[in-house]
Enzyme design. Structure first.
Site, PDB file in Angstrom:
ATOM      1  N   GLU A   3      22.408 114.904  25.418  1.00 26.68           N
ATOM      2  CA  GLU A   3      22.832 116.034  24.592  1.00 26.68           C
ATOM      3  C   GLU A   3      21.948 116.069  23.357  1.00 26.68           C
ATOM      4  O   GLU A   3      22.168 115.304  22.416  1.00 26.68           O
ATOM      5  CB  GLU A   3      24.302 115.892  24.170  1.00 26.68           C
ATOM      6  CG  GLU A   3      25.266 116.042  25.325  1.00 26.68           C
ATOM      7  CD  GLU A   3      26.720 115.874  24.890  1.00 26.68           C
ATOM      8  OE1 GLU A   3      27.011 116.119  23.700  1.00 26.68           O
ATOM      9  OE2 GLU A   3      27.538 115.491  25.734  1.00 26.68           O
TER      10      GLU A   3
ATOM     11  N   GLU B 152      30.802 110.134  26.928  1.00 28.71           N
ATOM     12  CA  GLU B 152      30.772 109.402  25.654  1.00 28.71           C
ATOM     13  C   GLU B 152      31.960 108.459  25.563  1.00 28.71           C
ATOM     14  O   GLU B 152      32.667 108.441  24.556  1.00 28.71           O
ATOM     15  CB  GLU B 152      30.799 110.390  24.475  1.00 28.71           C
ATOM     16  CG  GLU B 152      29.513 111.156  24.283  1.00 28.71           C
ATOM     17  CD  GLU B 152      29.465 111.878  22.943  1.00 28.71           C
ATOM     18  OE1 GLU B 152      30.530 112.190  22.390  1.00 28.71           O
ATOM     19  OE2 GLU B 152      28.357 112.113  22.449  1.00 28.71           O
TER      20      GLU B 152
HETATM   21  C1  GLA Z   1      29.726 115.313  22.108  1.00 26.45           C
HETATM   22  C2  GLA Z   1      30.359 115.664  23.447  1.00 26.45           C
HETATM   23  C3  GLA Z   1      30.119 117.103  23.837  1.00 26.45           C
HETATM   24  C4  GLA Z   1      30.329 118.022  22.657  1.00 26.45           C
HETATM   25  C5  GLA Z   1      29.414 117.608  21.528  1.00 26.45           C
HETATM   26  C6  GLA Z   1      29.530 118.467  20.293  1.00 26.45           C
HETATM   27  O1  GLA Z   1      28.447 114.948  22.262  1.00 26.45           O
HETATM   28  O2  GLA Z   1      29.909 114.818  24.459  1.00 26.45           O
HETATM   29  O3  GLA Z   1      31.002 117.421  24.870  1.00 26.45           O
HETATM   30  O4  GLA Z   1      31.650 117.957  22.270  1.00 26.45           O
HETATM   31  O5  GLA Z   1      29.756 116.311  21.125  1.00 26.45           O
HETATM   32  O6  GLA Z   1      29.308 119.785  20.589  1.00 26.45           O
END
Ligand code: GLA
Length: 584
Positions: free
Chosen positions: A232, A156
């Site tokens: 995700e 991210e």
């Molecule tokens: C983001 C991150 C993950 C995690 C999620 C929340 O998407 O990429 O590593 O921290 O948030 O659980």
């Protein structure tokens, strides 16, 4: 030789379209003795792939000192044996509610805002780490007969920075290290995140918990072709100490998953099984708006995540709903669930026999005492997880004035002339009672987990400002560190004495006898805050602040007969702890 590739509309295995039905499971959050069970649960839910991050700080505790890097390879082999493909997300930054987002304290300590950029002082250690790590991944790639189908670049990145030179260098580093399978990035489904975090020529994926159609429309604005994937799909969420336990309605989560699958997309359930942030590795957030610059919100030890497979490995209602949905997308019937892990048969009370006061524990297991004009940070003292006792003298005679700690991260139990005077925190930095001089002040400062998300990722711990009496800085600070790692070598050197009749902080040692090992919960009724070890295995932080009431005890940490338990309690105790069975 088989090949996994990124096609114009689908992922392809030797040219044949496939959909990735993946689930996140972090090998470092599940006891290795239970990987097999959890991976079989993923298969039984209808998944064909497992995804894991790699936490750099777990594997490289000091520059060039490596700890069990092979664990990743063993996990990938276990995934292969379970009939699953694998996605690897090696960071170097991983977020993941993990201490410092996976970055070592010795990297972030001196770098400030230069982390996660092309800065040579950041890239140098990253290059050396990847050279060590990638040999775990490379021979296990799909085209070599292994399970690894894709590897992620950063994590991210568009939620953090815009250094495309850095991102490009990371991608090149992966390629130069022998990664042949497709690379990808993952970002929030927003224009600025996708423009900051994706790379030309590299598959872009998006992360979200609902509204798949909208999210993929946004992605399509940036990428007119290529397979759609939610890297995700947040089907649950994590908890903070002192907050509420996060729950996501299984029906709502299943509806969101249905919409995602109807888009024809691939998915990675985050998390399929969360597990536990053992050994004090849980990270922290900062609250407050886009800048995530507010109050520290440390993450609890449990990473249950309200996931379809709960912390103990049990299927939840979400599991069954997801299984029904996913079964429509798999060839043939789904495998049955594996037999549940053994649970402890009856509750067992811990017999606490020995105790040592905190200063004696520090003498036996702590680092050397330093004396400097101003307080050193945890990073300067080389402490990742643990605590530091800072000692400072108030000159005198002088009348009582307020005592304040500036830049405290995160919490200190304060003693004045050996008597407990209260607790101070970053946001309540002043002792309730003024202090007269002369006096000796001891501050036992705890890190509650390094920030793992946002602009304050990597900020140092400890007393980062100073200790003030009225407006006067108190100089000449003695500091002594107690790293959690110090317990790895055992507590034989600690001068234990019998357990005192009054409640007291300190290190407690005791035994608990079980007729057969089994999964259990450690209950600590009336205990306040500290760490627990079972047969030398660090179960993590406990804290009466909740919402987590007990600590998860994996069966492989127990043995038939007598087991040894250590409890490092930083405040006060009450009733004897017990191990309780888990209902399967
Ligand atoms: C983001 C991150 C993950 C995690 C999620 C929340 O998407 O990429 O590593 O921290 O948030 O659980």
């Amino acid at each position: 030789m088989s090949e996994f590739t990124v096609g114009d509309t689908d992922f392809l295995v030797d040219g044949r379209p496939v959909r990735l039905l993946s689930g996140a499971l972090h090998y470092f959050r599940v006891h290795e003795g239970q990987w097999g069970h959890r991976l079989a649960m993923l298969r039984a839910m209808g998944l064909n792939c497992v995804e894991t991050y790699v936490p750099w700080n777990l594997h490289e505790p000091a520059p060039g000192v490596y700890r069990d890097v092979d664990a990743l390879g063993r996990f990938l082999d276990a995934a292969h044996a379970a009939g699953l493909w694998a996605i690897v997300r090696p960071g170097p930054y991983i977020c993941a509610e993990w201490e410092n987002g996976g970055l070592p304290h010795w990297v972030t300590g001196g770098l400030g805002a230069r982390i996660r950029t092309r800065d040579e002082e950041f890239m140098g250690p990253v290059e050396r780490w990847f050279a060590r790590l990638l040999p775990q991944v490379v021979p296990r790639q799909f085209d070599r007969g292994g399970p690894v189908v894709m590897v992620q670049v950063e994590n991210e990145y568009g939620s953090y920075g815009s250094d495309q030179v850095y991102l490009r260098r990371l991608a090149r580093l992966l390629r130069a290290g022998g990664v042949r399978v497709p690379l990808f990035t993952s970002d929030g489904p927003e224009d600025h995140m996708l423009t900051g975090g994706s790379l030309d020529g590299v598959l872009a994926t998006v992360n979200f918990g609902s509204q798949a159609r909208e999210a993929f429309e946004t992605l399509r604005r940036h990428r007119p072709s290529g397979p759609l994937m939610c890297m995700e799909f947040w089907c649950g969420w994590f908890d903070h100490w002192g907050g509420e336990h996060a729950v996501r309605d299984p029906l709502d989560a299943a509806d969101a998953l249905r919409e995602l699958l109807e888009c024809g997309a691939s998915v990675n359930l985050y998390m399929a099984h969360g597990g536990t942030s053992f050994a004090g590795w849980a990270g922290a957030n900062r609250s407050g708006g886009a800048l995530h610059d507010g109050v520290l919100e440390p993450d609890v030890t449990s990473y249950d995540y309200d996931a379809p497979i709960d912390e103990a490995g049990r299927p939840t209602e979400k599991f069954w709903r997801f299984r029904t949905l996913l079964s429509a997308h798999t060839d043939g019937p789904l495998p049955e669930l594996p037999p549940p892990p053994a649970s402890l048969s009856t509750p067992a009370t811990v017999d606490l026999t020995d105790w040592a006061p905190l200063p004696a524990v520090l003498d036996a297991l702590g680092g050397p005492e330093t004396e400097t004009p101003v307080p050193p940070t945890f990073e300067q003292l080389n402490v990742d997880r643990g605590l530091v006792r800072y000692t400072v003298d108030v000159p005198g005679p002088r009348r009582p004035y307020p005592l304040t700690v500036r830049g405290l991260r995160d919490l200190a139990v304060v003693y004045v002339d050996g008597v407990r005077a209260g607790v101070v925190t970053e946001h309540e930095p002043e002792l309730t009672e003024p202090v007269a001089g002369p006096a000796r002040v001891d501050l036992w400062v705890e890190s509650l987990g390094r920030v793992n998300y946002g602009p304050r990722t990597g900020e140092p711990k400890g007393i980062t400002g100073g200790v003030l009496h009225e407006r006067q800085y108190l100089h000449g600070v003695r500091a002594r560190a107690l790293r959690l790692d110090a317990f790895d070598a055992g507590v034989a050197g600690v001068p234990f004495e019998p357990v005192p009749s009054r409640s007291a902080p300190g290190l407690y040692r005791g035994t608990v006898t079980v007729s057969a090992p089994g999964d259990a919960r450690l209950e600590l009724p009336g205990w306040t805050r500290g760490f627990a070890w079972l047969n030398g295995f660090n179960l993590g932080r406990y804290w009466s602040a909740g919402p987590q009431p007990t600590l998860h005890v994996p069966a492989p940490t127990l043995r038939q007969g007598q087991n040894e338990i250590w409890l490092l309690e930083l405040e006060s105790t009450a009733l004897p702890p017990t191990l309780s069975p888990i209902d399967f």
